[in-house]
Design a protein around this motif. Structure first.
Motif, PDB file in Angstrom:
ATOM      1  N   VAL A   1       1.009  -1.441  -0.196  1.00 52.50           N
ATOM      2  CA  VAL A   1       0.124  -0.462  -0.104  1.00 52.50           C
ATOM      3  C   VAL A   1       0.897   0.979  -0.089  1.00 52.50           C
ATOM      4  N   GLN A   2       0.624   2.243  -0.774  1.00 51.51           N
ATOM      5  CA  GLN A   2       1.304   3.672  -0.920  1.00 51.51           C
ATOM      6  C   GLN A   2       0.759   4.421  -0.676  1.00 51.51           C
ATOM      7  N   PHE A   3       1.233   5.175   0.182  1.00 50.97           N
ATOM      8  CA  PHE A   3       0.508   6.467   0.979  1.00 50.97           C
ATOM      9  C   PHE A   3       1.334   7.632   0.612  1.00 50.97           C
ATOM     10  N   LEU A   4       1.008   8.280  -0.134  1.00 48.77           N
ATOM     11  CA  LEU A   4       2.002   9.550  -1.014  1.00 48.77           C
ATOM     12  C   LEU A   4       1.661  10.802  -0.670  1.00 48.77           C
ATOM     13  N   GLY A   5       2.594  11.584  -0.366  1.00 48.15           N
ATOM     14  CA  GLY A   5       1.812  12.833  -0.168  1.00 48.15           C
ATOM     15  C   GLY A   5       1.531  13.761   1.176  1.00 48.15           C
ATOM     16  N   ILE A   6       1.456  12.773   2.080  1.00 47.69           N
ATOM     17  CA  ILE A   6       0.945  12.714   3.327  1.00 47.69           C
ATOM     18  C   ILE A   6       2.064  14.564   3.702  1.00 47.69           C
ATOM     19  N   PRO A   7       0.784  15.349   4.149  1.00 45.99           N
ATOM     20  CA  PRO A   7       1.211  16.598   4.802  1.00 45.99           C
ATOM     21  C   PRO A   7       2.045  16.352   6.305  1.00 45.99           C
ATOM     22  N   TYR A   8       3.357  16.388   6.449  1.00 48.81           N
ATOM     23  CA  TYR A   8       3.125  16.505   8.178  1.00 48.81           C
ATOM     24  C   TYR A   8       3.558  17.680   8.539  1.00 48.81           C
ATOM     25  N   GLY A   9       3.643  18.979   8.009  1.00 43.71           N
ATOM     26  CA  GLY A   9       3.388  19.910   8.245  1.00 43.71           C
ATOM     27  C   GLY A   9       3.594  20.885   7.548  1.00 43.71           C
ATOM     28  N   GLU A  10       2.810  22.234   8.741  1.00 48.55           N
ATOM     29  CA  GLU A  10       1.635  23.075   7.270  1.00 48.55           C
ATOM     30  C   GLU A  10       2.918  24.235   6.293  1.00 48.55           C
ATOM     31  N   ALA A  11       1.712  23.946   4.876  1.00 49.13           N
ATOM     32  CA  ALA A  11       2.682  25.014   4.156  1.00 49.13           C
ATOM     33  C   ALA A  11       3.759  25.802   4.917  1.00 49.13           C
ATOM     34  N   PRO A  12       4.881  26.092   4.455  1.00 46.18           N
ATOM     35  CA  PRO A  12       6.060  27.589   4.933  1.00 46.18           C
ATOM     36  C   PRO A  12       6.036  28.528   4.181  1.00 46.18           C
TER      37      PRO A  12
END
Length: 500
Positions: A45-56
């Motif tokens: 299972v590929q989980f791609l592009g999960i955000p971990y930080g708010e947009a800087p």
């Protein structure tokens, strides 16, 4: 010994899933992530592009990252964008080994400031055994701190996880160049950290610690693996968080705190030079920083950055790590001797022809091979001798290798060999050596000695990958060689460690 190694690796790589997840959706602190399975690797299972930080962006541009607040549903079926950078795969503008022969090792075009995301690859099984969590290998890309990202063709860990079915792969994005290492006067005035790209990496690891169990991973069995500046980054983490490293070990390819280059721009001129050319000229330090955050577009910043650096006569605008005594220190040898680092086990090593891809493009005739050998020693192998020797002196577990593996589809020219980064397609693909990395992630202290890889000492041995005879023909998958054989060549070249 060769027979022993092949047997040991076969014993590890059973291909039987010992733990996995049975679902394509996972709840995280950022929101519910919906992943996908593709036909090439049906057991992953590929989980791609999960955000971990708010947009800087805006007031967060050039600032330490903030943990991502929950956003609801997350489409995790495609890689997120790399952070702002210019694309250097044009062989006419940037002739190099990478542009001509291995563009799959370069970040793909397209970027966004909203780039603090990560990819996760985990085994998929409807026969899920939730009681057995898997070891986790966390990847940090290289690129000299000025380029790179997870959206790179060669950095797809799904093939590795498909074959092993016994670990989880994670790759993080983090800011680079001026966006990750601004070194602005205005930041120094308010005593705000200027190595925000390194802080991105730490935040990503914190996010992984908090969320990986939901993906079937064991937060107590995690290691961080990096190459080049990514390898140096793992060592920065090693020294910056000695009491709370989060992970259990580090894998360092072609880089450490002693082989990263010194801090530059102590007078903070580069940020101001950029500001002068993107509409933020002749301002106080605070006004300059505010203008660069709110008035200058990321597109204009990257456009000027590229145009300036295309003119070699004027030098390059350099944005890289700066000594702040928080994330990067000025006295690594002293800190090591005082035991002021995590003292976790490390796998570390270099390639036999590192500088083949880092030196100026030599044209069809190839480089001077004597110079190539000498610069590979002085820039990579000799500093690695120093680092590994220092760790051995302190009785800190280190497993050292030298990579000599090269293949025509990665190194098609006679002089390229095992150049800088050339090992990565093998490791992200199906090279069985990576089973040792999975074993290391599960038990960083004991697993490798049990499989025939001893802890390094200058009087002992290290692994040579793909040893060759005098005619360049591979004679074995790997074997142990004496440490003296990689130490003694440094007696004949000029080199020094690059303490910041």
């Amino acid at each position: 010994m060769r027979t022993h190694v092949v047997f040991a690796l076969t014993a590890i790589a059973t291909g039987v899933s010992v733990g996995a997840i049975p679902s394509l959706q996972v709840d995280t602190t950022s929101g519910r992530a919906y992943g996908m399975i593709n036909g090439s690797n049906p057991d992953v299972v590929q989980f791609l592009g999960i955000p971990y930080g708010e947009a800087p962006v805006g007031s967060l541009r050039f600032s330490p990252p903030k943990m991502k607040l929950p956003v609801g549903d997350i489409d995790a079926t495609k890689s997120g964008p790399n952070c702002p950078q210019y694309y250097s795969n044009n062989a006419t503008l940037y002739p190099s080994v990478y542009a001509y022969d291995s563009p799959f090792l370069q970040p793909l075009p397209g970027w966004s400031e909203d780039c603090l995301n990560l990819n996760i690859w985990t085994p998929y099984s409807t026969q899920h055994n939730s009681s057995e969590l898997l070891p986790v290998i966390i990847w940090i890309f290289g690129g000299g701190f000025y380029e790179g990202g997870t959206n790179t063709l060669g950095f797809d860990a799904s093939y590795w996880v498909q074959r092993s079915k016994s670990h989880i792969g994670v790759a993080m994005n983090a800011r680079v160049n001026i966006f990750g290492f601004p070194n602005a006067r205005g930041l120094h005035e308010i005593d705000e950290n200027v190595n925000v790209g390194l802080m991105d990496q730490r935040l990503a690891i914190e996010w992984i610690r908090d969320n990986i169990e939901a993906f079937g991973g064991d937060p107590s069995q995690m290691v961080v693996w990096g190459q080049s500046s990514g390898s140096a980054s793992t060592d920065y983490l090693n020294y910056a968080y000695p009491d709370d490293p989060i992970v259990g070990g580090f894998i360092q390819h072609s880089g450490s705190v002693f082989a990263t280059g010194q801090s530059k721009d102590s007078e903070m001129l580069n940020f101001t030079a950029m500001a002068q050319n993107v509409g933020c000229a002749d301002l106080s330090a605070a006004e300059e920083l505010s203008c660069m955050r709110h008035n200058a577009s990321a597109e204009d910043i990257i456009d000027y950055y590229q145009k300036y650096n295309l003119n070699p006569s004027q030098g390059a605008l350099s944005f890289t790590t700066i000594v702040d005594e928080i994330t990067k220190f000025s006295n690594y040898t002293q800190r090591a001797l005082a035991g002021n680092f995590s003292q976790l086990p490390v796998i570390s090593g270099t390639n036999g022809h590192e500088m083949a891809s880092l030196a100026s493009w030599p044209g069809p005739s190839g480089p001077n091979m004597t110079d190539l050998a000498s610069t590979t020693l002085s820039h990579q192998q000799c500093p690695e001798n120093y680092n590994a020797g220092l760790r051995a002196q302190l009785n800190v577990t280190t497993f050292r290798y030298l990579n000599n593996a090269s293949f025509p589809n990665i190194s098609p020219r006679w002089w390229e060999g095992a150049y800088h980064t050339s090992e990565l397609p093998l490791l992200f693909g199906n090279l069985r050596f990576t089973d040792l990395y999975v074993a290391f992630a599960r038990d960083p202290i004991n697993a490798l000695p049990a499989l025939g890889w001893p802890s390094y000492t200058p009087e002992g041995q290290l692994w040579l990958w793909n040893p060759k005879d005098d005619n360049g023909v591979a004679v074995a998958v790997s074997k142990l060689i004496s440490a003296e054989s990689v130490i003694s060549p440094c007696d004949d070249v000029a080199w020094s460690i690059s303490e910041p």
